[in-house]
Design a protein around this motif. Structure first.
Motif, short mmCIF file in Angstrom:
data_model
loop_
_atom_site.label_atom_id
_atom_site.label_comp_id
_atom_site.label_asym_id
_atom_site.label_seq_id
_atom_site.Cartn_x
_atom_site.Cartn_y
_atom_site.Cartn_z
N ARG A 221 40.00 -52.38 -12.06
CA ARG A 221 40.22 -50.80 -12.38
C ARG A 221 40.75 -50.79 -13.74
O ARG A 221 40.37 -49.85 -14.82
CB ARG A 221 41.23 -50.30 -11.52
N HIS B 196 40.16 -43.72 -8.53
CA HIS B 196 40.26 -43.47 -7.20
C HIS B 196 39.16 -43.90 -6.37
O HIS B 196 38.95 -43.71 -5.09
CB HIS B 196 40.41 -42.04 -6.99
N TYR B 197 38.12 -44.64 -6.88
CA TYR B 197 36.84 -44.64 -6.36
C TYR B 197 36.43 -46.24 -6.34
O TYR B 197 35.66 -46.41 -7.28
CB TYR B 197 35.77 -43.84 -6.61
N PRO B 198 37.02 -47.15 -5.59
CA PRO B 198 36.81 -48.62 -5.79
C PRO B 198 35.32 -49.17 -5.87
O PRO B 198 34.96 -50.16 -6.17
CB PRO B 198 37.87 -49.30 -4.87
N CYS C 273 48.90 -56.09 4.64
CA CYS C 273 48.85 -54.74 4.09
C CYS C 273 50.19 -53.98 4.45
O CYS C 273 50.42 -52.70 3.75
CB CYS C 273 47.62 -54.01 5.03
N ARG D 200 38.77 -46.18 6.08
CA ARG D 200 39.47 -46.48 4.85
C ARG D 200 39.64 -48.25 4.67
O ARG D 200 39.40 -48.57 3.59
CB ARG D 200 40.63 -45.84 4.60
N ALA E 226 35.99 -49.60 3.84
CA ALA E 226 35.93 -49.43 2.55
C ALA E 226 36.70 -50.16 1.26
O ALA E 226 36.11 -50.78 0.49
CB ALA E 226 35.96 -47.78 2.06
N ARG E 227 37.87 -50.40 1.72
CA ARG E 227 38.66 -50.86 0.72
C ARG E 227 39.08 -52.37 0.92
O ARG E 227 39.32 -52.87 -0.14
CB ARG E 227 40.23 -49.98 0.66
N SER F 9 34.85 -53.35 -0.52
CA SER F 9 34.92 -53.32 -1.91
C SER F 9 36.03 -54.38 -2.35
O SER F 9 36.19 -54.80 -3.62
CB SER F 9 35.41 -52.09 -2.51
N ARG F 10 36.73 -54.71 -1.43
CA ARG F 10 37.85 -55.84 -1.44
C ARG F 10 38.92 -55.45 -2.60
O ARG F 10 39.41 -56.12 -3.16
CB ARG F 10 36.99 -57.36 -1.73
N ASP F 11 39.22 -54.00 -2.98
CA ASP F 11 40.03 -53.48 -3.53
C ASP F 11 41.26 -53.66 -3.16
O ASP F 11 42.48 -53.42 -4.01
CB ASP F 11 39.65 -52.18 -3.78
N MET F 12 41.75 -53.57 -1.84
CA MET F 12 42.83 -54.09 -1.28
C MET F 12 42.78 -55.26 -0.49
O MET F 12 41.86 -55.62 0.15
CB MET F 12 43.07 -52.73 -0.26
#
Length: 396
Positions: free
Chosen positions: A174, A243-245, A326, A360, A363-364, A368-371
């Motif tokens: 990011r 806002h869009y990983p 999480c 979600r 997706a995350r 995308s492994r953003d989280m």
């Protein structure tokens, strides 16, 4: 400084940055439209030295706008300059960048899985990127390349693409994207401060002294104004990209950025032509097709279906993974040092809540492994696969 105070500063700076950005880009759009929409001046206005005119109506009033071929016979008492919109946008943006990525360098800027850095080292790289990037851009615009707009555009695009890839090897995904946005925004604001405004001051001084203005100022200002115009849509995308990983978190994020820069500039070209009376719907159609193709190319591979003979993941296994990785942030009572409330209102304390937010999470955390954020809880690939399998079972 408490997390609550940081949240308020972040909110206020982001709000100010948005307001000033609207004012700057709105003024830019208006004057580009105005310049391209001028009609031939009437005989009476030509005698006054006007090159074009335009009549409009807005908010219950009629307006008559004229543009001089060069300048009015004498300088008006009140001459309005448009500069603080650009300066305020850059100042608020830099303060926001500093708050997020300098004050919060360990949390938002540094990714130890890529490169282990001390905060001061990461901040030094960031500032070098912004200052050095502007100097490279400025020198290229003053070089012989400026005589060939297409060649200059190609070199600048290659530079931005290479820098995007390079920052992606150093900073968090990011941060890498937002630094490209910060650099482009800095170049646009610096164009106003170092080139466009001095050119306008030189024009005013020449007219006031009764001498012809030097053409070099007009040529340089025109080049930078064109660049600012075509960069508006790409820089707006970069402002909201955090806002869009699926974009900055993509394995080939630099290529995604390159595609969006091109699509944004191409779309802006349609409106520039339209203001001149040239309507080419094919530009918008091709841009829309490009977006669809980009979305298709970026789409993550679908998770494999759960085999009937495959051992099922228990609810307790899934809940344990979420609670471990999480729930420190996404909980009714977060205990993470950065978040006092659950980000985006996403709470994952129960199996029902996990099912509710399954799209979600896919997706995350899976695609995308953003989280987890910056993977600070060190969620493993095996745990992601296990959680993904449970989501397939629980919410097919």
């Amino acid at each position: 400084m408490s997390a609550y105070t940081l949240d308020w500063l972040n909110l206020l700076l982001r709000w100010i940055h948005l307001i000033t950005g609207i004012a700057w880009i709105g003024a830019s759009f208006y004057f580009v439209w105005l310049d391209n929409s001028l009609e031939e001046a009437s005989a009476e206005n030509k005698q006054k030295g006007l090159a074009g005119q335009l009549s409009s109506i807005h908010a219950g009033g009629f307006y008559e706008v004229g543009k001089y071929q060069l300048a009015p016979p004498e300088m008006p008492t009140h001459l309005h300059w448009f500069k603080w919109e650009a300066y305020s946008t850059w100042i608020s943006g830099f303060l926001l960048l500093s708050l997020m990525f300098y004050v919060g360098a360990n949390s938002y800027l540094i990714d130890n899985s890529k490169l282990v850095l001390q905060p001061w080292q990461a901040i030094a790289i960031s500032l070098t990127t912004l200052i050095g990037g502007w100097l490279i851009y400025h020198l290229l615009c003053k070089s012989p390349l400026a005589n060939n707009s297409w060649l200059l555009a190609g070199v600048l695009l290659a530079f931005i693409t290479g820098l995007s890839w390079g920052l992606g090897q150093i900073f968090s995904a990011r941060a890498a994207y937002l630094h490209i946005g910060a650099l482009i925004g800095s170049c646009m604001a610096a164009n106003v401060f170092f080139v466009i405004m001095p050119g306008q001051r030189a024009l005013v001084a020449a007219v006031a002294a009764g001498r012809p203005p030097a053409p070099k100022h007009a040529k340089a200002s025109k080049l930078r104004s064109v660049h600012n115009n075509y960069l508006t849509l790409p820089v707006l995308f970069l402002m909201i990209s955090n806002h869009y990983p699926m974009t900055y978190g993509h394995p080939h994020a630099w290529a995604v950025l390159l595609a969006i820069l091109l699509i944004g500039a191409w779309t802006r070209h349609f409106f520039n032509l339209r203001h001149k009376g040239v309507v080419r719907p094919s530009i918008l159609v091709s841009a829309a097709i490009a977006v669809i193709l980009l979305a298709w190319a970026m789409a993550p591979a679908p998770l494999p279906a759960v085999d009937a003979d495959q051992a099922l993941v228990s609810d307790q296994q899934a809940l344990s993974i979420v609670q471990q990785h999480c729930s420190s942030c996404h909980s009714a009572a977060p205990h993470d040092e950065m978040f006092t409330v659950a980000p985006a209102g996403v709470m994952l304390d129960t199996l029902a809540e996990i099912r509710q937010w399954a799209p979600r999470i896919r997706a995350r955390a899976i695609n995308s492994r953003d989280m987890p954020f910056m993977n600070k809880t060190e969620m493993s690939d095996a745990e992601r696969a296990t959680l993904g399998q449970w989501l397939q079972q629980a919410t097919p």
